[in-house]
Design a protein around this motif. Structure first.
Motif, PDB file in Angstrom:
ATOM      1  N   LEU A 197       0.855  -1.186   0.000  1.00 61.17           N
ATOM      2  CA  LEU A 197       0.000   0.000   0.000  1.00 61.17           C
ATOM      3  C   LEU A 197       0.893   1.239   0.000  1.00 61.17           C
ATOM      4  O   LEU A 197       2.047   1.175   0.444  1.00 61.17           O
ATOM      5  CB  LEU A 197      -0.887   0.006   1.252  1.00 61.17           C
ATOM      6  CG  LEU A 197      -1.581  -1.314   1.597  1.00 61.17           C
ATOM      7  CD1 LEU A 197      -2.382  -1.167   2.896  1.00 61.17           C
ATOM      8  CD2 LEU A 197      -2.480  -1.762   0.457  1.00 61.17           C
ATOM      9  N   PHE A 198       0.364   2.357  -0.463  1.00 58.49           N
ATOM     10  CA  PHE A 198       1.146   3.600  -0.471  1.00 58.49           C
ATOM     11  C   PHE A 198       0.479   4.578   0.499  1.00 58.49           C
ATOM     12  O   PHE A 198      -0.579   5.149   0.198  1.00 58.49           O
ATOM     13  CB  PHE A 198       1.182   4.173  -1.892  1.00 58.49           C
ATOM     14  CG  PHE A 198       2.009   5.413  -2.029  1.00 58.49           C
ATOM     15  CD1 PHE A 198       3.388   5.387  -1.832  1.00 58.49           C
ATOM     16  CD2 PHE A 198       1.417   6.626  -2.378  1.00 58.49           C
ATOM     17  CE1 PHE A 198       4.158   6.532  -1.972  1.00 58.49           C
ATOM     18  CE2 PHE A 198       2.182   7.779  -2.531  1.00 58.49           C
ATOM     19  CZ  PHE A 198       3.553   7.727  -2.328  1.00 58.49           C
ATOM     20  N   ILE A 199       1.082   4.696   1.684  1.00 61.73           N
ATOM     21  CA  ILE A 199       0.471   5.537   2.723  1.00 61.73           C
ATOM     22  C   ILE A 199       1.529   6.486   3.284  1.00 61.73           C
ATOM     23  O   ILE A 199       2.642   6.059   3.634  1.00 61.73           O
ATOM     24  CB  ILE A 199      -0.132   4.665   3.860  1.00 61.73           C
ATOM     25  CG1 ILE A 199      -1.259   3.786   3.284  1.00 61.73           C
ATOM     26  CG2 ILE A 199      -0.667   5.535   4.995  1.00 61.73           C
ATOM     27  CD1 ILE A 199      -1.924   2.851   4.285  1.00 61.73           C
ATOM     28  N   ASN A 200       1.165   7.757   3.338  1.00 61.32           N
ATOM     29  CA  ASN A 200       2.044   8.798   3.895  1.00 61.32           C
ATOM     30  C   ASN A 200       3.412   8.825   3.202  1.00 61.32           C
ATOM     31  O   ASN A 200       4.448   8.958   3.848  1.00 61.32           O
ATOM     32  CB  ASN A 200       2.210   8.580   5.409  1.00 61.32           C
ATOM     33  CG  ASN A 200       2.614   9.868   6.099  1.00 61.32           C
ATOM     34  OD1 ASN A 200       2.281  10.961   5.607  1.00 61.32           O
ATOM     35  ND2 ASN A 200       3.313   9.768   7.203  1.00 61.32           N
ATOM     36  N   GLY A 201       3.407   8.651   1.903  1.00 62.40           N
ATOM     37  CA  GLY A 201       4.641   8.772   1.118  1.00 62.40           C
ATOM     38  C   GLY A 201       5.502   7.528   1.100  1.00 62.40           C
ATOM     39  O   GLY A 201       6.577   7.534   0.510  1.00 62.40           O
ATOM     40  N   ARG A 202       5.059   6.454   1.763  1.00 67.36           N
ATOM     41  CA  ARG A 202       5.868   5.217   1.822  1.00 67.36           C
ATOM     42  C   ARG A 202       5.060   4.007   1.408  1.00 67.36           C
ATOM     43  O   ARG A 202       3.829   4.006   1.568  1.00 67.36           O
ATOM     44  CB  ARG A 202       6.357   4.983   3.250  1.00 67.36           C
ATOM     45  CG  ARG A 202       7.524   5.841   3.620  1.00 67.36           C
ATOM     46  CD  ARG A 202       7.801   5.889   5.115  1.00 67.36           C
ATOM     47  NE  ARG A 202       8.430   7.176   5.436  1.00 67.36           N
ATOM     48  CZ  ARG A 202       7.774   8.303   5.690  1.00 67.36           C
ATOM     49  NH1 ARG A 202       6.467   8.307   5.734  1.00 67.36           N
ATOM     50  NH2 ARG A 202       8.416   9.432   5.919  1.00 67.36           N
ATOM     51  N   PHE A 203       5.790   2.984   0.935  1.00 67.49           N
ATOM     52  CA  PHE A 203       5.126   1.712   0.634  1.00 67.49           C
ATOM     53  C   PHE A 203       5.122   0.874   1.905  1.00 67.49           C
ATOM     54  O   PHE A 203       6.193   0.609   2.481  1.00 67.49           O
ATOM     55  CB  PHE A 203       5.848   0.989  -0.507  1.00 67.49           C
ATOM     56  CG  PHE A 203       5.622   1.686  -1.832  1.00 67.49           C
ATOM     57  CD1 PHE A 203       4.434   1.504  -2.529  1.00 67.49           C
ATOM     58  CD2 PHE A 203       6.566   2.564  -2.348  1.00 67.49           C
ATOM     59  CE1 PHE A 203       4.198   2.163  -3.730  1.00 67.49           C
ATOM     60  CE2 PHE A 203       6.345   3.233  -3.552  1.00 67.49           C
ATOM     61  CZ  PHE A 203       5.154   3.030  -4.239  1.00 67.49           C
TER      62      PHE A 203
END
Ligand code: NAD
Length: 511
Positions: free
Chosen positions: A56-62
């Motif tokens: 997932l891509f959350i808050n700029g990170r995978f």
């Protein structure tokens, strides 16, 4: 180009409705002579770096999903597994919404429009730079032909980011005398037929207006959205401005039900759209719905017939008919019916069905087995209800999901194939005598997304267009898109517009 063995048998006409004994009353092959096929011209894909697992891509990170669960993404042309995709649960969606909220409050809503615009321009340029790679990925994951993903989808994806980048610092001119403010956090849910393009339609205007986003791609086509996330990282987009949660319908449902969402933008089936509308009604959430369609293409006797037939072909067989605005009903003025049918029959026999990575292919793979089953079920209903099916006898690959280009004649307005969205390369052809009859037939559907009119007379175009209940009407052309042009439906095709200046409105409040 080298010439290979000609493919001789091209079409079959079938009517399974049968006589009194229930046996087929007509079944024969039409041979339109020998046609040459091309040697394969495969688009290279050996350089494509697919990950085994997409997070997932959350808050700029995978990040890996809290559920620890993954599902497979399949290449519909080969049935091979491409990768595993993270399945986001309620907790993941909550993290994504929180990240989007933080970034909205602290960064994105405070940033001047000209700065937001710079990010969007940068993203658009990076999409252009990586367009070929993204097009190949789109074709592998979704089954659409490389001709379409390379020449239509990707250029339009970049164009949408460029277009809305231009609006980011001009919102006060878009709505003179009004104070335009962003809404907050937008939850955006998209289907599988134009994965990156639908993402661009949603993200670009939302970001230009100063909102932050949580995007939920369709479960069969999540891969390119996650490559787009890499572009966001490369562009230096601040963390949390765009978050991507992959997963099934339950992931979308968690997004719709999340209490801290200000806006839901949904593109998909009318059935799911209605469910979402019933959840958001009475809440603070703004809603736009881009739903199904059953578009009518109307050919008058004075139309340039060859040009019209090409437009009809593009309208229904483009992207395997996986187009919400596909011209899946054709109304032909009686006097030119036989001529049109002859040309249509001839033309579909030349369409090449097969490997979507082959640059010669006209019709790629059906997106999934379940979509193929839906097409077959509706075609069967057409045969049972007495319509006559004309179908290309193109040789279909042994593996993968395929449906040959087809059309029905002998269709009546009450047939399911005239009323229900088929979302496959199957056209229903009907006739009319007068313009009034054509308008009545065309409007006789629960949908109202798009339509097409083919005639030599400008006055007739204006008369007809004003009476068609469709959000988009093309005249003497079909399926043409431009980021500056609004798109959206009437009736059960949804509400709200995407594209153009109109496409800013769903993401703003105007003071
Ligand atoms: P779908 O409605 O099954 O799924 C669309 C998206 O919604 C997917 O991401 C899916 O996971 C998600 N979803 C499913 N159930 C959900 C729920 N209960 N709550 C929230 N999200 C949920 O549609 P589809 O089969 O992926 O796409 C085909 C449909 O999309 C067709 O009807 C087509 O006409 C329509 N479509 C419309 C437009 C338009 O602009 N009007 C454009 C493209 C596609």
């Amino acid at each position: 180009m080298s010439r290979r063995k000609p493919n001789s048998s091209q079409l079959a006409i079938v009517n399974r409705n049968g006589g009194p004994d229930g046996q087929p009353i007509a079944k024969r092959r039409l041979d339109f002579g020998k046609r040459w096929s091309y040697a394969p011209a495969l688009e290279a894909n050996s350089y494509i770096k697919l990950r085994n697992r997409y997070q997932l891509f959350i808050n700029g990170r995978f990040v890996s999903p809290k559920s620890g669960q993954y599902f497979d993404s399949i290449n519909p042309a080969t049935e091979e597994k491409l990768a595993e995709i993270g399945s986001a649960n309620k907790g993941d969606v909550d993290l994504a919404v929180k990240a989007a909220r933080r970034s909205y409050k602290n960064v994105w809503s405070k940033m001047p429009g000209r700065e937001r615009g710079k990010y969007l321009f940068r993203i658009a340029r990076l999409i252009q730079e990586k367009a070929r790679e993204l097009a190949v990925l789109e074709t592998m994951d979704g089954g659409k032909t490389i001709k379409e993903s390379r020449d239509i989808d990707l250029p339009l994806v970049a164009a949408h980011f460029f277009y809305y980048a231009g609006w980011a610092d001009k919102l006060e001119y878009a709505f003179p005398g009004r104070k335009a403010r962003p809404l907050g956090v937008a939850g955006q849910i998209i289907p599988w037929n134009f994965p990156l393009l639908m993402a661009a339609w949603k993200l670009a205007p939302a970001l230009a207006c100063g909102n932050t986003c949580v995007l939920k791609p369709a479960e069969t086509t999540s891969i390119t959205a996650l490559h787009l996330a890499e572009i966001f990282q490369e562009a230096g987009l601040p963390d949390g401005v765009v978050n991507i949660v992959t997963g099934p319908g339950e992931t979308g449902s968690a997004l719709v039900n999340h209490p801290d969402i200000d806006k839901i933008a949904f593109t998909g089936s009318t059935e799911v759209g209605k469910r979402i509308a019933s959840i958001t009604v009475g809440t603070k959430k703004k809603l736009t719905l881009e739903l199904g369609g059953k578009a009518a293409n109307i050919i008058f006797e004075d139309a340039p017939i060859d040009q019209a037939v090409e437009g009809i072909i593009a309208g229904i067989y483009f992207n395997q008919g996986h187009v919400c605005c596909a011209g899946s009903r054709l109304f032909v003025q009686e006097s030119v019916f036989l001529n049109v049918i002859r040309k249509l029959r001839d033309r579909i026999s030349t369409l090449r069905v097969g490997d979507p990575l082959d640059k010669n292919t006209d019709i790629g793979a059906i997106n999934s087995r379940s979509q193929l089953d839906k097409i077959c079920e509706l075609v069967d209903s057409g045969l049972k209800q007495g319509a006559q099916l004309v179908q290309s006898r193109a040789r279909l690959p042994a593996k993968g999901y395929w449906y040959p280009p087809s059309f029905f004649t002998g269709v009546t307005a009450s047939h399911r194939i005239a009323q229900e969205e088929i979302f496959g390369p199957v056209l229903s052809v009907m006739t009319f005598r007068t313009p009034e009859e054509a308008i009545a037939h065309a409007n006789n559907t629960p949908y109202g997304l798009s339509a097409g009119v083919w005639t030599d007379k400008g006055s007739k175009i204006f008369k007809i267009v004003n009476q068609l209940r469709a959000g988009v009407v093309w005249a003497n052309t079909y399926n043409k898109f431009d980021p500056a042009s609004p798109f959206g439906g009437y009736k059960e095709s949804g509400f709200g517009r995407e594209g153009g200046r109109h496409g800013l409105l769903p993401y703003l409040t105007l003071g």
